[in-house]
Write a protein that holds these residues in place. Structure first.
Motif, mmCIF file in Angstrom:
data_model
loop_
_atom_site.group_PDB
_atom_site.id
_atom_site.type_symbol
_atom_site.label_atom_id
_atom_site.label_comp_id
_atom_site.label_asym_id
_atom_site.label_seq_id
_atom_site.Cartn_x
_atom_site.Cartn_y
_atom_site.Cartn_z
ATOM 1 N N VAL A 45 0.768 -1.133 -0.040
ATOM 2 C CA VAL A 45 -0.020 0.183 -0.001
ATOM 3 C C VAL A 45 0.763 1.183 -0.072
ATOM 4 C CG1 VAL A 45 -1.849 1.349 1.215
ATOM 5 C CG2 VAL A 45 -1.792 -1.207 1.168
ATOM 6 N N SER A 46 1.980 1.122 0.819
ATOM 7 C CA SER A 46 2.810 2.624 0.802
ATOM 8 C C SER A 46 3.650 2.707 -0.296
ATOM 9 C CB SER A 46 3.931 2.528 2.039
ATOM 10 O OG SER A 46 4.248 1.297 2.213
ATOM 11 N N ASP A 47 4.071 1.508 -0.947
ATOM 12 C CA ASP A 47 5.073 1.377 -1.986
ATOM 13 C C ASP A 47 4.195 1.845 -3.111
ATOM 14 O OD1 ASP A 47 6.984 0.428 -0.498
ATOM 15 O OD2 ASP A 47 6.874 -1.704 -0.968
ATOM 16 N N SER A 48 2.938 1.469 -3.517
ATOM 17 C CA SER A 48 2.367 1.674 -4.674
ATOM 18 C C SER A 48 1.923 2.981 -4.613
ATOM 19 C CB SER A 48 1.062 0.857 -4.647
ATOM 20 O OG SER A 48 0.072 1.391 -3.708
ATOM 21 N N LYS A 49 2.333 4.111 -3.865
ATOM 22 C CA LYS A 49 1.862 5.294 -4.127
ATOM 23 C C LYS A 49 3.183 6.231 -4.864
ATOM 24 C CE LYS A 49 -0.754 5.889 0.344
ATOM 25 N NZ LYS A 49 -0.809 6.459 1.728
ATOM 26 N N MET A 81 6.059 3.476 -9.636
ATOM 27 C CA MET A 81 5.933 1.859 -9.515
ATOM 28 C C MET A 81 4.390 1.741 -9.935
ATOM 29 S SD MET A 81 6.472 0.090 -5.912
ATOM 30 C CE MET A 81 8.082 0.216 -5.947
ATOM 31 N N GLU A 82 3.209 2.637 -9.660
ATOM 32 C CA GLU A 82 1.996 2.389 -9.854
ATOM 33 C C GLU A 82 1.825 2.108 -11.577
ATOM 34 O OE1 GLU A 82 -0.615 5.140 -6.793
ATOM 35 O OE2 GLU A 82 -0.087 5.851 -8.625
ATOM 36 N N ILE A 83 2.413 3.143 -12.287
ATOM 37 C CA ILE A 83 2.275 3.098 -13.736
ATOM 38 C C ILE A 83 2.973 1.398 -14.316
ATOM 39 C CG2 ILE A 83 3.183 3.864 -15.814
ATOM 40 C CD1 ILE A 83 2.999 6.723 -14.374
ATOM 41 N N GLU A 84 4.156 1.261 -13.754
ATOM 42 C CA GLU A 84 4.807 0.100 -13.978
ATOM 43 C C GLU A 84 3.934 -1.137 -13.655
ATOM 44 O OE1 GLU A 84 7.072 -3.510 -14.239
ATOM 45 O OE2 GLU A 84 6.222 -2.682 -12.320
ATOM 46 N N ARG A 85 3.256 -1.246 -12.478
ATOM 47 C CA ARG A 85 2.596 -2.508 -12.113
ATOM 48 C C ARG A 85 1.177 -2.473 -12.890
ATOM 49 N NH1 ARG A 85 2.180 -1.875 -5.848
ATOM 50 N NH2 ARG A 85 4.323 -2.034 -6.129
ATOM 51 N N SER A 120 7.228 -0.576 -19.767
ATOM 52 C CA SER A 120 6.089 0.015 -18.761
ATOM 53 C C SER A 120 6.563 1.093 -17.808
ATOM 54 C CB SER A 120 5.538 -1.180 -17.692
ATOM 55 O OG SER A 120 5.178 -2.375 -18.720
ATOM 56 N N THR A 121 7.754 1.109 -17.507
ATOM 57 C CA THR A 121 8.186 2.176 -16.661
ATOM 58 C C THR A 121 8.547 3.329 -17.460
ATOM 59 O OG1 THR A 121 9.062 0.431 -15.345
ATOM 60 C CG2 THR A 121 9.677 2.860 -14.470
ATOM 61 N N LYS A 160 -6.901 2.537 -9.707
ATOM 62 C CA LYS A 160 -5.544 3.147 -10.273
ATOM 63 C C LYS A 160 -5.427 2.108 -11.431
ATOM 64 C CE LYS A 160 -3.581 6.657 -8.343
ATOM 65 N NZ LYS A 160 -3.458 7.867 -9.257
ATOM 66 N N TYR A 161 -5.721 0.989 -11.418
ATOM 67 C CA TYR A 161 -5.624 0.119 -12.555
ATOM 68 C C TYR A 161 -6.239 0.522 -13.650
ATOM 69 C CZ TYR A 161 -5.277 -3.867 -15.799
ATOM 70 O OH TYR A 161 -5.285 -4.614 -16.659
ATOM 71 N N VAL A 162 -7.590 0.939 -13.452
ATOM 72 C CA VAL A 162 -8.586 1.502 -14.563
ATOM 73 C C VAL A 162 -7.994 2.700 -15.098
ATOM 74 C CG1 VAL A 162 -10.702 2.536 -15.030
ATOM 75 C CG2 VAL A 162 -10.593 0.284 -13.476
ATOM 76 N N GLU A 163 -7.401 3.703 -14.380
ATOM 77 C CA GLU A 163 -7.013 5.114 -14.661
ATOM 78 C C GLU A 163 -5.910 4.732 -15.745
ATOM 79 O OE1 GLU A 163 -6.051 7.136 -11.094
ATOM 80 O OE2 GLU A 163 -7.903 7.849 -10.642
#
Length: 632
Positions: free
Chosen positions: A200-204, A208-212, A226-227, A322-325
């Protein structure tokens, strides 16, 4: 012969934006419905050396830019072009080629035509005549795909009846038609995540959010990074056109944040646009999704289809919203035909079910194209038009078009504009046949950003080489860039001027075009300043600046007309100065019109036949002295 002992039909595709993948998947689905096992693979995941082991191969390939092969095909194509391959290398192999292209481009379906010829030259036998899909057709590429597939199944059945145990025209009962989704969604409990993974903290972290999100997307291409290479902050948003003239072209300047990335003039910047958050929320609500959920998207090991190994590893969870966005285009792109087919199985209102079934029938194909692609209906709008449909999220993840990066030619020079990158962007807007106002997702989002207000907005960006290699300072240039095609040449000029301390750099002839001098003369002061006092565009230096205002007189005047007026000077630059030609701008007719003008100039001034002039242009292309970067 049992299904286990039957060799699957191999379908190889090469896709740049996803259209060829969609078409290949459609071919695979239709074959499987007729009882034929299928292996579907991207060309960059297939060993070309093993092509001789196959009996039957179907190729689905797109043509990009000015007749270029998709990135996923380049290694495969290079292998096929080896001179040591014998003419009988593919003897005994049956093949069929379907191409996706746009007849608005000069080299329409060039890749499919080249592939067809090369396979034939290597001894393979064509099952049916190549199919050529055209974006200009009233039904898009499917206008050619449907009849091509009908012929393909019938001839395949004649070659080997075991492909289709029930015959080439067999379609199973409706209840058996819906496939299983190829991806599954795993939902994670928040408490376990917090305890075990610190996700949860890492994904901010935005990167990392975009890559994931993008690495677990079904649309992830193996060569696609991806990154982001960098994040940008907008520092300038300046209109270049007169307000109210009917066109809106902007000059954007960005600073790197937090660190600088090196690039060359002529490179391309890709931007991941931001979707309207209210519309994303509306999509999530319409689909009864939990925006706070944490998910992973995993491929299923599915029947006969190949699974991309890069997607089957352990993925870290991501927030559903976030995934949808970041990975699903729910606010601008139109869904594919298969989206409507799957919708029909989940429609509970009879009138909606009937309409959806009609849309995906051969009779309804043109009406679907008018309703969907012509109107550019978004996924959200389509779902709102069919309120009884509740599609499982697994299907939405697979079928909603991916959020694509948008590519722009860089309009700056790293030497002249350190720590910055500039773009020249036309803000896209149009009216549909039913008088609905539409805006381009990325260009309208960038235009809406106020550098003073949007200080917290960082723009995910990727840098890569385009079709315009950076020229050395000693190379004389003939540049043709009407409209926003001038963008890369602004960078060329700035870079050359930054190193022109002793007026030793080679001159530049630049042909620019726009509609009206008072409305859309982009960067007017910049060009004029370099065309005087010994500047790089000055005639005193052997250069020149020539403008075509197409609408300022009764007779339309374009860049090719201005080129013909300077035919002696262009011929001298080519024949005596060894100049290179660079062309950038709209793909519709301009590149081919410019090439015809160059051909005429060479023929007239060089005193040779038109055929010989065309050969000389091909030699210029081969020698890296004729470059084109065009966009639709």
């Amino acid at each position: 012969m049992g299904e286990k002992s039957r060799k699957p039909l191999l379908v190889l595709y090469a896709s740049q934006t996803g259209n060829a993948l969609d078409a290949a998947e459609r071919v695979g689905r239709e074959a499987e419905r007729r009882g034929c096992p299928v292996i579907l693979s991207s060309m960059d995941e297939f060993d070309a050396n093993s092509l001789t082991l196959e009996k039957t191969v179907i190729f689905v390939v797109s043509t990009t830019g000015q007749g270029d092969a998709p990135d996923a095909m380049k290694v495969f194509w290079k292998y096929l072009l080896q001179k040591n391959l014998p003419k009988s290398w593919l003897e005994g192999v049956h093949y069929a080629v379907f191409g996706l292209g746009d007849s608005g481009y000069q080299k329409f379906n060039f890749v499919a035509k080249k592939l067809d010829r090369r396979l034939h030259d290597l001894g393979a036998s064509a099952i049916v005549e190549r199919g050529l899909g055209d974006d200009q057709h009233p039904s898009g590429y499917e206008g050619a795909l449907d009849p091509w597939m009908t012929s393909l199944w019938r001839v395949l059945y004649q070659i080997n009846p075991t492909f289709f145990p029930h015959g080439p025209d067999y379609i199973p009962p409706t209840s058996q038609l819906l496939d299983q989704p190829k991806y599954q969604i795993v939902y994670h409990e928040l408490g376990l995540l917090q305890a075990g993974l610190s996700v949860v903290s890492d994904s901010k972290s935005p990167a990392m959010e975009i890559e994931r999100a993008r690495s677990m997307s079904p649309a992830k291409l193996s060569y696609d990074k991806s990154t982001p290479d960098a994040f940008l902050k907008m520092v300038r948003n300046e209109p270049l056109t007169r307000k109210g003239c009917g066109r809106d072209v902007r000059h954007f300047e960005f600073e790197f944040f937090p660190s600088t990335i090196s690039y060359d003039v002529g490179d391309v910047l890709e931007v991941l646009p931001s979707q309207n958050p209210d519309l994303v929320d509306a999509f999530i609500q319409r689909c009864n999704l939990d925006p706070e959920a944490f998910i992973t998207v995993c491929p299923k090991q599915r029947g006969s289809h190949l699974v991309d190994g890069s997607k089957s590893g352990q993925a870290l969870p991501i927030n559903l919203k976030k995934y949808v966005e970041l990975a699903m285009d729910v606010t601008s792109a139109s869904p594919r035909r298969y989206f409507f087919e799957v919708m029909s199985y989940f429609a509970t209102a009879e009138h909606e079910k009937e309409r959806l079934e009609y849309f995906v029938s051969p009779e309804g194909r043109d009406d679907l194209y008018q309703y969907n692609q012509k109107e550019r209906r978004t996924v959200l709008e389509v779902l709102e038009d069919f309120p009884s449909v509740q599609m499982p999220f697994e299907w939405l993840v697979e079928l909603v078009p991916p959020l694509r990066k948008r590519a722009f030619s860089i309009a700056s020079s790293p030497s002249a504009h350190p720590n910055q990158v500039h773009l020249t962007v036309s803000v896209v807007s149009w009216t549909t046949p039913f008088k609905r106002k539409r805006m381009g997702l990325c260009s309208s989002w960038l235009a809406s950003l106020d550098p003073l207000q949007a200080t917290g907005v960082t723009i995910p960006s990727w840098f890569h080489k385009g079709s315009l290699p950076a020229p050395p300072p000693s190379l004389p240039l003939i540049l043709i860039g009407p409209g926003t095609g001038c963008a890369p040449f602004r960078g060329f000029l700035a870079e050359r001027a930054a190193h022109d301390t002793s007026s030793s750099a080679a001159p530049i002839m630049f042909f620019f075009g726009c509609r009206n001098e008072g409305d859309d003369f982009l960067y007017r002061d910049l060009w004029l300043s370099h065309s005087h006092d010994g500047g790089l565009l000055s005639e005193a230096r052997g250069g020149g600046f020539y403008v075509a205002f197409s609408r300022d007189q009764p007779q339309k005047v374009y860049v090719q007309h201005k080129m013909r007026e300077q035919s002696q000077k262009i011929w001298a630059a080519l024949s005596e100065g060894g100049a290179a030609i660079y062309v950038a701008g709209s793909s519709t007719n301009m590149p081919s019109d410019v090439m015809l003008a160059v051909e005429e100039i060479i023929s007239k001034e060089g005193g040779v036949a038109r055929e010989a002039a065309a050969v000389l242009i091909r030699r210029l292309e081969r020698d890296g002295k004729y470059h084109v970067e065009a966009w639709s």
